[in-house]
Design a protein around this motif. Structure first.
Motif, mmCIF file in Angstrom:
data_model
loop_
_atom_site.group_PDB
_atom_site.id
_atom_site.type_symbol
_atom_site.label_atom_id
_atom_site.label_comp_id
_atom_site.label_asym_id
_atom_site.label_seq_id
_atom_site.Cartn_x
_atom_site.Cartn_y
_atom_site.Cartn_z
ATOM 1 N N MET A 3 24.888 77.969 47.113
ATOM 2 C CA MET A 3 23.531 77.489 47.361
ATOM 3 C C MET A 3 22.408 78.441 46.971
ATOM 4 N N LEU A 20 23.622 74.847 43.304
ATOM 5 C CA LEU A 20 22.208 74.514 43.457
ATOM 6 C C LEU A 20 21.435 74.789 42.169
ATOM 7 N N LEU A 61 23.964 68.600 53.099
ATOM 8 C CA LEU A 61 22.891 69.480 53.553
ATOM 9 C C LEU A 61 21.542 69.044 52.969
ATOM 10 N N ILE A 62 21.552 68.606 51.723
ATOM 11 C CA ILE A 62 20.317 68.097 51.125
ATOM 12 C C ILE A 62 19.905 66.789 51.797
ATOM 13 N N SER A 86 18.333 67.675 54.979
ATOM 14 C CA SER A 86 17.006 68.236 54.714
ATOM 15 C C SER A 86 15.977 67.134 54.526
ATOM 16 N N ILE A 114 12.255 70.864 51.100
ATOM 17 C CA ILE A 114 12.965 71.801 50.223
ATOM 18 C C ILE A 114 12.427 71.793 48.795
ATOM 19 N N TYR A 142 9.634 65.480 48.998
ATOM 20 C CA TYR A 142 11.061 65.225 49.224
ATOM 21 C C TYR A 142 11.483 63.842 48.754
ATOM 22 N N ASP A 158 14.924 74.492 47.054
ATOM 23 C CA ASP A 158 15.380 75.771 47.584
ATOM 24 C C ASP A 158 15.804 75.517 49.021
ATOM 25 N N LEU A 159 17.016 75.914 49.366
ATOM 26 C CA LEU A 159 17.558 75.685 50.704
ATOM 27 C C LEU A 159 17.404 76.902 51.609
ATOM 28 N N ALA A 208 19.834 76.944 54.696
ATOM 29 C CA ALA A 208 21.185 77.375 54.292
ATOM 30 C C ALA A 208 21.741 78.487 55.175
ATOM 31 N N HIS A 237 22.981 76.942 58.292
ATOM 32 C CA HIS A 237 24.230 76.241 57.987
ATOM 33 C C HIS A 237 25.394 77.228 57.907
ATOM 34 N N THR A 289 21.474 75.477 62.151
ATOM 35 C CA THR A 289 20.993 74.706 61.004
ATOM 36 C C THR A 289 19.660 74.043 61.318
#
Length: 324
Positions: free
Chosen positions: A67, A76, A97-98, A101, A114, A145, A167-168, A172, A175, A278
């Motif tokens: 990521m 990513l 995860l996305i 987000s 993100i 988003y 960008d996480l 991240a 997580h 997270t």
């Protein structure tokens, strides 16, 4: 301050733990994911203790490889390079995860987003460089988003705007910490601390005592603004002191407002207390962007998550559950 945490974690007075005299604490610190990783855990077996600390570091390195927006070989980075030209199939982990987000973006009315990286990549905090207003204006429409289009069936992602980058960094690390705690639990570890930068999660207690976790003074790294006695919970802090530079008396830092593409300036730090790193990680960013009033409104309607905000006047603000 004496009454702030009255009743918040009354379970602390009920915690008792006895252990074998053969156990010991194991600790490791490494630089991974562009931040400091710290693991501290109790094990009655040296082999298990050493294996457990290394397992956490291995997980942190794995998430970094997957990521990091700075590693050209990461999944990513591949997504950022190709998703504006067509759907890109990604791993279930990255897809989920996305997806989370995006749900958090909806819940926070875009305060957590993100796609901030669509402008954020123009900043270089190490070299004290910021984009011009003209450069920000050209790319600001890419921060949204809703440009991220997901296809659940194939785990594919498409960017509906040619300048989108994601960008996480705001989720991240949390997580990775939650994954690490899961790994430790499966290894039989019952007492541990895992920290990645401003994100910390605690497993159990510190052998009959609470973990004492500090929230640093945003303007003095040698001092703590608050010290909290915590058990089996997580704490995440976002601050304007993590990555920044100053120019003509103004601070430029990495927590950008998705609306303006510029650093958010209403507060100096936000700390979120909740069960999952997270969500803590993302909420601390969202509340920072929203500011005191809107940020506290968000927390007060989010069950199980509470916060402490240091505003620009260095005044402390607490969500409702912390002062009841």
């Amino acid at each position: 301050m004496r009454n702030v945490f009255r009743g918040f974690y009354l379970l602390l007075v009920c915690v008792f733990f006895t252990t074998s005299s053969f156990g010991q604490w194991f600790e490791s610190k490494q630089g991974i994911m562009g931040t400091n990783i710290h693991v501290e855990l109790w094990s009655e077996s040296r082999a298990t203790g050493e294996a457990a600390t290394e397992a956490v570091m291995d997980e942190m390195r794995r998430i970094d490889r997957l990521m990091s927006p700075y590693k050209p070989t990461s999944e990513l980075s591949k997504l950022n390079a190709e998703a504006a030209f067509g759907p890109v199939v990604v791993s279930k982990e990255l897809f989920d995860l996305i997806s989370l987000s995006i749900e958090l973006s909806k819940e926070t009315q875009g305060a957590f987003d993100i796609t901030f990286a669509s402008v954020g990549f123009l900043y270089n905090y190490r070299e004290n460089k910021k984009p011009t207003q003209s450069s920000i204006r050209k790319l600001l429409s890419a921060i949204d988003y809703r440009h991220i289009q997901l296809t659940e069936l194939t785990h594919s992602i498409f960017f509906a705007h040619e300048n989108v980058k994601i960008d996480l960094g705001g989720i991240a690390k949390g997580h990775a910490i939650d994954n690490s705690i899961d790994i430790l639990q499966k290894m039989g570890i019952k007492h541990a601390l895992v920290t990645a930068g401003g994100d910390t999660r605690l497993l159990g207690n510190r052998l009959g005592k609470p973990w004492m976790v500090g929230i640093r003074d945003p303007r003095n790294k040698q001092k703590q603004a608050v010290v909290l006695p915590l058990v089996d919970i997580a704490l995440s802090t976002s601050g304007d002191y993590e990555r920044y530079f100053e120019e003509n008396g103004k601070r430029y830092h990495h927590i950008l407002s998705p609306k303006t593409g510029a650093s958010a300036h209403e507060v100096q730090s936000v700390s979120i207390i909740g069960p999952k790193s997270t969500l803590n990680d993302a909420l601390s960013t969202a509340v920072f962007v929203l500011g005191v009033q809107k940020g506290m409104d968000l927390l007060n309607r989010t069950p199980g998550y509470d916060g402490i905000v240091v505003d620009n006047s260095r005044k402390l603000h607490y969500s409702s559950a912390l002062i009841e």
